[in-house]
Design an enzyme around this catalytic site. Sequence first.
Site, PDB file in Angstrom:
ATOM      1  N   MET A   1      -2.775   3.368   0.499  1.00 20.04           N
ATOM      2  CA  MET A   1      -2.695   4.238   1.650  1.00 20.04           C
ATOM      3  C   MET A   1      -4.073   4.859   1.887  1.00 20.04           C
ATOM      4  O   MET A   1      -4.448   5.829   1.252  1.00 20.04           O
ATOM      5  CB  MET A   1      -1.664   5.333   1.390  1.00 20.04           C
ATOM      6  CG  MET A   1      -1.424   6.200   2.566  1.00 20.04           C
ATOM      7  SD  MET A   1      -0.164   7.472   2.361  1.00 20.04           S
ATOM      8  CE  MET A   1       1.123   6.640   1.504  1.00 20.04           C
ATOM      9  N   PRO A   2      -4.869   4.280   2.782  1.00 18.49           N
ATOM     10  CA  PRO A   2      -6.201   4.813   3.055  1.00 18.49           C
ATOM     11  C   PRO A   2      -6.144   6.214   3.660  1.00 18.49           C
ATOM     12  O   PRO A   2      -5.276   6.515   4.482  1.00 18.49           O
ATOM     13  CB  PRO A   2      -6.783   3.827   4.067  1.00 18.49           C
ATOM     14  CG  PRO A   2      -5.967   2.593   3.925  1.00 18.49           C
ATOM     15  CD  PRO A   2      -4.605   3.057   3.521  1.00 18.49           C
ATOM     16  N   LEU A   3      -7.080   7.039   3.226  1.00 19.66           N
ATOM     17  CA  LEU A   3      -7.223   8.392   3.752  1.00 19.66           C
ATOM     18  C   LEU A   3      -8.654   8.567   4.229  1.00 19.66           C
ATOM     19  O   LEU A   3      -9.601   8.374   3.460  1.00 19.66           O
ATOM     20  CB  LEU A   3      -6.903   9.434   2.677  1.00 19.66           C
ATOM     21  CG  LEU A   3      -7.260  10.890   3.017  1.00 19.66           C
ATOM     22  CD1 LEU A   3      -6.435  11.389   4.193  1.00 19.66           C
ATOM     23  CD2 LEU A   3      -7.068  11.770   1.805  1.00 19.66           C
TER      24      LEU A   3
END
Length: 77
Positions: A1-3
């Site tokens: 899950m890229p942030l």
Amino acid sequence: MPLVEVTLTEGRTAEQIRTLIHELTGAVERAVSAPAANIRVVVREVPPTHWAAGDVTIAERRERQARATDTPGPTDS
């Protein structure tokens, strides 16, 4: 899950921030093949008095630039 976290000085419109979020989401989607639904973008806005580089705040830098622009230059007489 890229942030993706972005910090900016205050002053952009809601539309500009929304465009930034959209563009960043698309860039992450393309770069790492992440589904858009899994990409998180956080945009923080801080007052220009709370961000400094070289012991000069952005507010101070802007003020100095404004004074330099407003100062009349030498004139030919």
